[in-house]
Write an enzyme that holds these catalytic residues in place. Structure first.
Site, short mmCIF file in Angstrom:
data_model
loop_
_atom_site.label_atom_id
_atom_site.label_comp_id
_atom_site.label_asym_id
_atom_site.label_seq_id
_atom_site.Cartn_x
_atom_site.Cartn_y
_atom_site.Cartn_z
NE ARG A 170 12.20 36.68 67.32
CZ ARG A 170 13.27 36.14 67.91
NH1 ARG A 170 13.40 36.25 69.21
NH2 ARG A 170 14.18 35.52 67.21
CG ASP A 197 19.13 43.51 76.82
OD1 ASP A 197 19.28 44.70 77.16
OD2 ASP A 197 20.08 42.73 76.64
CG ASP A 264 11.62 37.21 72.19
OD1 ASP A 264 12.24 36.24 71.73
OD2 ASP A 264 11.95 38.40 71.96
CG ASP A 265 12.21 32.53 69.54
OD1 ASP A 265 12.23 32.13 70.72
OD2 ASP A 265 13.12 32.29 68.73
CG ASP A 343 23.14 28.36 74.65
OD1 ASP A 343 24.19 29.05 74.63
OD2 ASP A 343 22.44 28.18 73.63
CB SER A 374 21.22 31.59 65.89
OG SER A 374 19.84 31.57 65.59
#
Length: 499
Positions: A170, A197, A264-265, A343, A374
């Site tokens: 991103r 990554d 990162d979002d 998670d 997702s």
């Protein structure tokens, strides 16, 4: 070498001064040291002029020689063999690791020889990562070693808590980094480490454009991951879990006491750091807690009290999305870190062990990442409506001892179960006659699902735990009123079959 050059310069200057002095004395005195007699004025004046001219010529020659000597010395001092910057490994020393690392970073951010710089046009030239040191260490250890030297002996009164940003491909990671840098009170106390990554060059260049504001580490294993045939569509979750495990091992290895994890979002609130600093002592002291999260899963406007900026809760549901964990917890989880869906795995009873997280009424993070592994799950329906807190709360000056389990449980349960019970229909139709907190009771999974769907709450369970719940109780705001969606007072625990 430098002291010898200094002595040589001083010696040359001394000789120059002596020659000037002798030339002057010879021009005004006779050979016997006496002043000239008047009778021989013309003859002696002619001789003096000749001597003076010779002295000036000698002085001029000596001055030119002196200049040449000085210039040669300076040239020898500045003359360094020309070696490309990228060919010189930058290895921090034990004594001054931070200084040498900074100098190395400056060297590698320089434009390559022969390339035209665009900095004059306001566009930074592409940056390259620092090459691996030739000392046998993995690159990540070399990069992070500067933190180990500075922070190994952590001061409890001034905890150094790195913010680890997980990035992939991103380029909008700049939105996240801009917020983190804008609101950061101290780069020393909150170093930002971006773990990337995916090996995406455009994203890497975006991260490197922040220069010494952040530290970039890159997940080196880009090999394909074997995935069971039925889970091929979930391969991205396998890569995320591998990335998290690798980054947490690398960062905690440097001796940090705790870290803050950020995707990162995420955008962050102005008091993001203050929130974690204020809750840090509670997390360390109360062993019934295992994380502090900046997220509220039901943090949409209309479901939260937008005036309760300082209100915090305990939650049995692990929220993630901007959260702090301790090294003690990592030491516990690291040996059994999962291959995928970390998670959901961390929410299982075997990992949670009935421990809780702290979470806020008003979220201190907000996600802007619709596209990801997702595929935008929940984003359009829920996540994009999360309200980010905009006011600064001085959590470090607040008394947060009410969050300690022995204090919190008694007060919270008393407030909930002393509240009058109303039905879902009464609440929806505006028939509630009090403005005090009220309670909606549920006893089955179906009752809970019906209430959450009608009220706009997230309705799913993870390992039997509803989102934001504490002892089965979900607290939210509706039409300006505090509401508790709660099980019976003799609640016996979460039911795994409700997931």
């Amino acid at each position: 070498m430098r002291p010898r050059k200094t002595i040589l310069l001083v010696g040359v200057l001394v000789i120059w001064v002596l020659m000037t002095y002798l030339a002057f004395m010879r021009s005004v005195r006779g050979t016997d040291g006496t002043r000239p007699r008047p009778a021989y004025v013309n003859k002696q004046m002619l001789e003096k002029v000749q001597v003076f001219e010779q002295s000036l010529k000698s002085f001029s020659d000596n001055r030119q020689n002196l200049y040449r000597d000085i210039i040669n010395i300076l040239r020898r001092d500045d003359k360094v063999p020309s070696v490309p910057a990228q060919a010189i490994p930058i290895v921090p020393s034990q004594e001054f690791p931070a200084v040498e690392e900074a100098e190395g970073a400056k060297e590698h951010l320089a434009v390559k020889e022969g390339q035209e710089t665009k900095e004059g046009l306001g566009v930074p030239a592409p940056l390259e990562p620092v090459p691996e040191a030739e000392d046998g260490r993995p690159e990540v250890e070399r990069i992070l070693s500067k933190f180990q030297q500075r922070y190994l002996n952590n001061d409890p009164a001034f905890p150094v808590i790195p913010v680890v940003v997980f990035a992939c491909n991103r380029i909008s990671v700049n939105k996240c980094l801009d917020d983190l840098i804008r609101y950061r009170p101290s780069a020393e106390q909150f170093p930002i480490i971006v773990s990337q990554d995916c090996d995406d060059e455009a994203t890497r260049n975006t991260i490197l454009s922040y220069r010494d504001e952040v530290t970039l580490i890159q997940q080196p294993d880009q090999s394909d991951i074997p995935v069971p045939p039925k889970e091929k569509k979930y391969k991205g979750y396998y890569k995320i879990s591998r990335h998290y495990g690798w980054a947490l091992r690398a960062v905690f290895k440097q001796g940090f006491d705790s870290v803050i994890l950020v995707e990162d979002d995420l955008s962050v609130a102005p008091d993001f750091y203050e929130y974690f600093l204020g809750t840090y002592p509670i997390l360390k002291r109360d062993k019934s807690l295992w994380c502090v999260s900046a997220w509220n899963d039901n943090g949409k406007e209309g479901l939260i009290d937008t005036t309760a900026h300082d209100l915090l809760y305990r939650s049995d549901f692990f929220p993630g999305l901007g959260w702090m964990m301790t090294k003690d917890l990592w030491d516990e989880l690291e040996p059994k870190w999962p291959k995928a869906f970390w998670d959901d795995w961390i929410r299982q009873p075997e990992q949670r062990k009935e421990r809780a997280c702290i979470r806020p009424e008003l979220p201190r993070t907000r996600t802007f990442g619709k596209i990801g592994v997702s595929n935008g799950l929940f984003f359009d329906k829920h996540l994009k409506y999360i309200k980010l807190s905009e006011e600064f709360v001085s959590f470090t000056k607040a008394n947060l001892t009410y969050l300690v389990k022995s204090v919190y449980d008694d007060a919270f349960l008393k407030t909930v179960y002393q509240s009058p019970v109303v039905t879902l229909d009464e609440l929806k139709r505006g028939l509630v006659m009090t403005r005090e907190p009220i309670r909606i009771a549920y006893h089955t999974k179906e009752q809970y699902k019906r209430a959450t769907k009608n009220l706009g709450l997230m309705d799913d369970f993870k390992s039997g735990v509803p989102r934001t719940a504490y002892r089965g109780i979900v607290s939210f705001f509706y039409n300006g009123q505090r509401v508790f969606l709660a099980p019976s007072a003799n609640w016996k625990g979460y039911d795994l079959t409700w997931s």
